[in-house]
Design a protein around this motif. Structure first.
Motif, PDB file in Angstrom:
ATOM      1  N   PHE A 180      35.637  45.017  42.882  1.00  0.00           N
ATOM      2  CA  PHE A 180      36.004  44.935  44.305  1.00  0.00           C
ATOM      3  C   PHE A 180      34.903  44.242  45.112  1.00  0.00           C
ATOM      4  CE2 PHE A 180      35.399  46.879  48.525  1.00  0.00           C
ATOM      5  CZ  PHE A 180      36.535  46.373  49.162  1.00  0.00           C
ATOM      6  N   VAL A 181      33.649  44.676  44.934  1.00  0.00           N
ATOM      7  CA  VAL A 181      32.544  44.099  45.717  1.00  0.00           C
ATOM      8  C   VAL A 181      32.383  42.619  45.366  1.00  0.00           C
ATOM      9  CG1 VAL A 181      30.072  44.205  46.235  1.00  0.00           C
ATOM     10  CG2 VAL A 181      31.362  46.323  45.930  1.00  0.00           C
ATOM     11  N   TYR A 182      32.488  42.307  44.074  1.00  0.00           N
ATOM     12  CA  TYR A 182      32.370  40.902  43.662  1.00  0.00           C
ATOM     13  C   TYR A 182      33.459  40.053  44.331  1.00  0.00           C
ATOM     14  CZ  TYR A 182      32.196  36.747  40.721  1.00  0.00           C
ATOM     15  OH  TYR A 182      32.116  35.450  40.276  1.00  0.00           O
ATOM     16  N   GLY A 183      34.668  40.567  44.358  1.00  0.00           N
ATOM     17  CA  GLY A 183      35.774  39.833  44.980  1.00  0.00           C
ATOM     18  C   GLY A 183      35.541  39.593  46.465  1.00  0.00           C
ATOM     19  N   GLU A 184      35.079  40.640  47.156  1.00  0.00           N
ATOM     20  CA  GLU A 184      34.777  40.498  48.593  1.00  0.00           C
ATOM     21  C   GLU A 184      33.681  39.452  48.797  1.00  0.00           C
ATOM     22  OE1 GLU A 184      36.062  42.449  51.417  1.00  0.00           O
ATOM     23  OE2 GLU A 184      37.585  42.593  49.844  1.00  0.00           O
ATOM     24  N   ALA A 185      32.644  39.524  47.966  1.00  0.00           N
ATOM     25  CA  ALA A 185      31.505  38.612  48.109  1.00  0.00           C
ATOM     26  C   ALA A 185      31.922  37.172  47.838  1.00  0.00           C
ATOM     27  CB  ALA A 185      30.386  39.030  47.162  1.00  0.00           C
ATOM     28  N   MET A 186      32.769  36.985  46.852  1.00  0.00           N
ATOM     29  CA  MET A 186      33.195  35.620  46.523  1.00  0.00           C
ATOM     30  C   MET A 186      33.937  34.982  47.689  1.00  0.00           C
ATOM     31  SD  MET A 186      32.214  34.270  43.754  1.00  0.00           S
ATOM     32  CE  MET A 186      33.370  33.202  42.924  1.00  0.00           C
ATOM     33  N   ARG A 187      34.712  35.785  48.403  1.00  0.00           N
ATOM     34  CA  ARG A 187      35.444  35.245  49.566  1.00  0.00           C
ATOM     35  C   ARG A 187      34.463  34.792  50.637  1.00  0.00           C
ATOM     36  NH1 ARG A 187      38.529  38.232  52.765  1.00  0.00           N
ATOM     37  NH2 ARG A 187      37.877  40.242  51.938  1.00  0.00           N
ATOM     38  N   VAL A 188      33.454  35.637  50.908  1.00  0.00           N
ATOM     39  CA  VAL A 188      32.458  35.294  51.931  1.00  0.00           C
ATOM     40  C   VAL A 188      31.664  34.061  51.484  1.00  0.00           C
ATOM     41  CG1 VAL A 188      30.382  36.117  53.126  1.00  0.00           C
ATOM     42  CG2 VAL A 188      32.296  37.687  52.713  1.00  0.00           C
TER      43      VAL A 188
END
Ligand SMILES: Nc1ncnc2c1ncn2[C@@H]1O[C@H](COP(=O)(O)OP(=O)(O)O)[C@@H](O)[C@H]1O
Ligand SMILES: [Mg+2]
Length: 308
Positions: A180-188
């Motif tokens: 989840f955190v990786y996915g959020e970070a990739m978007r940013v």
């Protein structure tokens, strides 16, 4: 009263006797590779790590439980008897009971995952399709945890080994939150023209609840690539700690014994790249970050001992 609790490879942690529920974390300018701390420091590094990590904790605010880091200002430092050298690199975090697992997430093929793929066509024991190249995007991000060893190298854990170690429920939770955190970070990051090829998280229990701790998505714990340097049929330009690993392998040092004296050029390249990652992510100038923007390193409390 400040009591030194831990000297990690990069951070020194203290407890203030008036509030044992929090930890004072000082990010030094130390740098390690293959789990060995180098003799020289990298100017500005501890402050950049602090800035980048706080950027991500802020971006993730409200999305999951975290160690709630707070940056110390001059007044806070004065109150615990620390001087200006600690400005911009010192935070207070909630003290957690750490889970001794490195929660690695990989979205792209690099490093040890590339080596594994070449030999077995798998990543973290998960079968991959053929035809991937160094730097290829994986069909979906994969969770490839390792042990966190107090000394020496961390060992890869398959998902079943992880379940055996920490139980099925925590193993699932670690995987789910990490992805989840990786996915959020990739978007940013994508909005800033950056890709996070892989990264490592650490979690701990705070008030009985699993929380994101440690440093988050820094150039020490993550591979950052610029989108424009990718897909050219070669390895993307290195912006992170990979710069050091590449330089070290050119010298022939493989992690055993005393590391070579770092070349001034590689130190400068690391320093500038780390600063550039912060500036690209935040859109701010690092010269405005608290503390001294000079070449003096703060190396903290750790004394290095090398096996010969
Ligand atoms: N919120 C927290 N509470 C307690 N310990 C923490 C917390 N966040 C991180 N840690 C631990 O603090 C240390 C950070 O220092 P670091 O230099 O990164 O050490 P290491 O050499 O183990 O990577 C790590 O051992 C990490 O597991
Ligand atoms: Mg660490």
């Amino acid at each position: 009263m400040l009591e030194l609790k831990n000297t990690g490879k990069v951070r020194d942690s203290y407890v203030v006797s008036s509030d044992p529920s929090r930890l004072v974390v000082v990010a030094t300018d130390r740098i390690s590779a293959y789990d060995v701390v180098m003799t020289e420091g990298v100017p500005r590094k501890g402050r950049v790590l602090t800035a980048v990590s706080l950027f991500w904790f802020d971006a993730l605010k409200g999305k999951l439980a975290t160690q709630t880091p707070v940056l110390f200002d001059k007044v806070d430092l004065d109150a615990i008897g620390l001087h200006d050298e600690f400005l911009g690199r010192t935070t207070s975090v909630r003290r957690a009971e750490m889970v001794p697992i490195e929660c690695v997430v990989r979205g792209y093929l690099a490093g040890s995952a590339w080596k594994e793929y070449l030999r077995y066509q798998s990543v973290g024991d998960i079968a991959m399709r053929s035809g991937l190249m160094l730097g290829s995007k994986l069909d979906r991000p994969v969770f490839t945890p390792t042990t966190k060893e107090a000394e020496g190298h961390d060992l890869p854990l398959s998902l079943s080994q992880l379940r055996a170690r920490v139980g099925t429920s925590l193993a699932c939770e670690l995987e789910e939150i990490s992805l989840f955190v990786y996915g959020e970070a990739m978007r940013v990051a994508a909005d800033k023209g950056l890709v996070i090829a892989d990264t490592k998280f650490e979690f701990g229990y705070i008030d009985g609840k699993l929380a994101l701790c440690d440093e988050v998505l820094t150039p020490d714990s993550s591979r950052y690539w610029r989108v424009e340097s990718m897909g050219l049929g070669r390895e993307p330009v290195q912006l992170d700690k990979q710069i050091l690993r590449d330089w070290l392998s050119e010298t022939g040092w493989n992690g055993a014994g005393r590391p070579p004296t770092l070349d001034a050029k590689v130190i400068e390249k690391l320093s500038l790249s780390y600063v550039a990652i912060y500036e690209t992510l935040s859109g701010l100038s690092f010269t405005d970050w608290p503390g001294n923007y000079d070449l003096r390193c703060y190396l903290g409390e750790r004394t290095n001992k090398y096996e010969s």
